[in-house]
Design a protein around this motif. Sequence first.
Motif, PDB file in Angstrom:
ATOM      1  N   THR A  67       0.836  -1.202   0.000  1.00  0.00           N
ATOM      2  CA  THR A  67       0.000   0.000   0.000  1.00  0.00           C
ATOM      3  C   THR A  67       0.874   1.257   0.000  1.00  0.00           C
ATOM      4  N   GLY A  68       0.543   2.178  -0.902  1.00  0.00           N
ATOM      5  CA  GLY A  68       1.244   3.443  -0.943  1.00  0.00           C
ATOM      6  C   GLY A  68       2.625   3.386  -1.553  1.00  0.00           C
ATOM      7  N   ALA A  69       2.972   2.267  -2.207  1.00  0.00           N
ATOM      8  CA  ALA A  69       4.314   2.158  -2.793  1.00  0.00           C
ATOM      9  C   ALA A  69       4.447   2.965  -4.077  1.00  0.00           C
ATOM     10  N   GLY A  70       3.319   3.350  -4.672  1.00  0.00           N
ATOM     11  CA  GLY A  70       3.366   4.144  -5.893  1.00  0.00           C
ATOM     12  C   GLY A  70       3.197   3.326  -7.161  1.00  0.00           C
ATOM     13  N   LYS A  71       2.463   2.235  -7.086  1.00  0.00           N
ATOM     14  CA  LYS A  71       2.277   1.366  -8.252  1.00  0.00           C
ATOM     15  C   LYS A  71       1.541   2.087  -9.374  1.00  0.00           C
ATOM     16  N   SER A  72       0.396   2.679  -9.048  1.00  0.00           N
ATOM     17  CA  SER A  72      -0.397   3.348 -10.087  1.00  0.00           C
ATOM     18  C   SER A  72       0.353   4.533 -10.687  1.00  0.00           C
ATOM     19  N   THR A  73       1.057   5.256  -9.851  1.00  0.00           N
ATOM     20  CA  THR A  73       1.859   6.376 -10.359  1.00  0.00           C
ATOM     21  C   THR A  73       2.913   5.871 -11.341  1.00  0.00           C
ATOM     22  N   LEU A  74       3.510   4.746 -11.026  1.00  0.00           N
ATOM     23  CA  LEU A  74       4.510   4.154 -11.914  1.00  0.00           C
ATOM     24  C   LEU A  74       3.883   3.728 -13.239  1.00  0.00           C
ATOM     25  N   VAL A  75       2.723   3.100 -13.176  1.00  0.00           N
ATOM     26  CA  VAL A  75       2.056   2.658 -14.399  1.00  0.00           C
ATOM     27  C   VAL A  75       1.724   3.854 -15.283  1.00  0.00           C
ATOM     28  N   ASN A  76       1.193   4.900 -14.681  1.00  0.00           N
ATOM     29  CA  ASN A  76       0.894   6.101 -15.462  1.00  0.00           C
ATOM     30  C   ASN A  76       2.157   6.649 -16.132  1.00  0.00           C
ATOM     31  N   ALA A  77       3.257   6.616 -15.388  1.00  0.00           N
ATOM     32  CA  ALA A  77       4.508   7.148 -15.937  1.00  0.00           C
ATOM     33  C   ALA A  77       5.013   6.292 -17.096  1.00  0.00           C
ATOM     34  N   LEU A  78       4.785   4.988 -17.021  1.00  0.00           N
ATOM     35  CA  LEU A  78       5.273   4.104 -18.086  1.00  0.00           C
ATOM     36  C   LEU A  78       4.602   4.394 -19.426  1.00  0.00           C
TER      37      LEU A  78
END
Length: 577
Positions: A67-78
């Motif tokens: 939780t809160g590791a930034g998975k979705s943010t990373l996916v958006n960045a990819l």
Amino acid sequence: MSDTTPDTTPLERLRAAIAEVHLPLELQDAPEARLRARRSLQQIDDYIAPRLENLDAPLLAVVGGSTGAGKSTLVNALVGHPVTRTGAIRPTTRQPILLHNPVDRDSFTGTRVLPELARITGVPVKEGTPSRQAGDAPDAKLISSVVLVGDDAVPEQLAILDAPDVDSIADENRALAEQLLQAADLWIFVTTANRYADAVPWKHLDAASQRDMTVAVVLNRVPEGAREVESDLRMMLDERGLGEAPIFVIPEAPLNELDMLPEEQVKPLREWLAEIANDRATRREVARRSVAGAVQQLARDTALVANARRSQIDAASDLATLVKAKHDDAAARVIDATKDGALLRAEVLARWQDYIGTSDVFRTLEAWFGRARDAVTSWVQGKPAPIREVEREIEHGLYSVIIDEAGRAAGESWQTLRHSQAAASLKADPSLGRESSGLDEKASRLIRDWQFSLMQMIRESASSKRVEARLLSLGLNAVTVALMVAVFASTGGLTGGEIAIAGGSAVVGQKLLETVFGDETVRRMAKKAREDLEWRIDELFEHEYARYAALIDPVLEGPDDSELSDAASELASEVTR
């Protein structure tokens, strides 16, 4: 046994065997085995079967983490911009998003992978829309669906799936996260400088190591000057057999106005994924390693399920043996009561003696036979001897022994069930603690049927007119009772010098029979009469035990442990050769 044909594949045979496994007893290893069995079926359907069918299908990279590791943010960045599910719902790790190149759409719209999850077509948010907005909330009803978003920024032959948190407070989220990770060809595991040593993520990374998964680790939000974090993480990966896994470090920095990471921070990871996607041999090797590892994990899980299955079979068999022994012992006690004169109580013998008119002074068999014939004649003429009373006393005695012993067997069997941990989950009806409700009628019918069979045997043994005349003179009922008395007074059949007597009356009964039929015929009749009675008693107690068998036997149905182990070994051999 599982329903398979020679045309089924090893995987199909193993799946059928696991699906048929029955683990109803609450033994110590049962809960974990049930979980492994469910997980195995899910793994077969979600990943192993479709991947074995086509090693060249597009790869699925699952982005997982805490939780809160930034998975979705990373996916958006990819992909270079925010992604969404449907309408106004913004990215949330409750509902997984699967990003794919539009040319690969057909590979993910069907049920080839993750067949249990419904498909929803998603669209990118409008340009300039932040990836997260206040007031957005996940829709719990969408937990069983996956959103498919086509985007040209995703390389062909590789899809990226944003999974829920592996340590979510919601059970369904954690379960879905594990399911998605099990369905992946490769993992992108996201952690942070503050939480990279947490136990939960490492539980999944250990599983990845056991499966020989291709893994990339993203170390997010690393403060400036904290490069020792990466070194420590690398050491931990090495210790767990993941030394080949690349680590992508993302420094701690503010997001832009759209809540996006700077493009240069995810460029190395994007290039690594593109390199895999653009090389067919590399993709195939990633898929091969992953599916082979999944099959090996499936074999380990199947071994655990097989051991639990053996425990269930052994426990049920032991329980059945104990309860069956109670009923067998009860039947044996009834049979013993018919051998040692226990059924010939004083009243029975007294009435029998009244009937045959015996004394200690008759000198010859013919003289005695004449007296017996006269007794029968006087009975027919209206001075009845108590032959029916004798018959009723014998019937009542046998009936009482049967009912008593059946009740005893039921009570002891019920106590066995109550004190058995294995049987606690069978939810037995308390009525099993008593003899069956219809036993009284069954016992009465047993006695009537046995008496009828004796009469039939006596009739069939009348081989001459002389025998028929003597039989007619004495009466069929009288001869039948004589045979019953003699059988119940004997320990092993009527043989001249070997008979055990309950008083002299049994000798008289035997002599009467021998006078009518002859010694050899009487021996044969007595042996057959006893065998017939014992068979009927055994069958009656088999029916009593059947009430317990109906409770226990279903545990024994389905594949045994060897079938599971053999199917798993066969599949592993096929995949690894």
